[in-house]
Design a protein around this motif. Structure first.
Motif, short mmCIF file in Angstrom:
data_model
loop_
_atom_site.label_atom_id
_atom_site.label_comp_id
_atom_site.label_asym_id
_atom_site.label_seq_id
_atom_site.Cartn_x
_atom_site.Cartn_y
_atom_site.Cartn_z
N PHE A 36 30.31 56.04 42.40
CA PHE A 36 30.35 54.59 42.24
C PHE A 36 29.26 54.17 41.27
N LYS A 38 27.12 51.79 41.70
CA LYS A 38 25.89 51.62 42.49
C LYS A 38 26.24 51.64 43.97
N ASP A 41 29.10 49.47 46.23
CA ASP A 41 30.34 49.13 45.53
C ASP A 41 31.53 49.64 46.33
N GLU A 42 32.61 48.87 46.36
CA GLU A 42 33.82 49.30 47.06
C GLU A 42 34.75 50.08 46.14
N LYS A 45 34.27 54.68 40.73
CA LYS A 45 34.45 54.89 39.29
C LYS A 45 35.20 56.17 39.02
#
Length: 66
Positions: A36, A38, A41-42, A45
């Motif tokens: 992710f 950070k 985050d849901e 990436k």
């Protein structure tokens, strides 16, 4: 046994080849490493699928009393 391990690592970008700080979660039951932008985050990436590979997670260290 299911054990999720998470933390921050540096990942080299695919397109621009710069190093980015990312938050990673190792999901042992699903055998995948998600990342992710950070922590918190849901939307992920990306994900690395680890099927067919062996996973070894070290046992937690015991703290010594001072």
């Amino acid at each position: 046994m299911s054990l999720d391990v998470s933390g921050t690592l540096w990942k080299k970008g695919r397109k621009h080849k710069t190093w980015k700080r990312r938050f990673f979660v190792l999901r042992t039951r699903r055998r995948e490493l998600q990342y992710f932008a950070k922590e918190g985050d849901e939307a992920q990436k990306g994900v690395f699928h680890l099927c067919g590979s062996g996973l070894s997670v070290p046992a937690p260290r015991k703290r010594r009393a001072m």
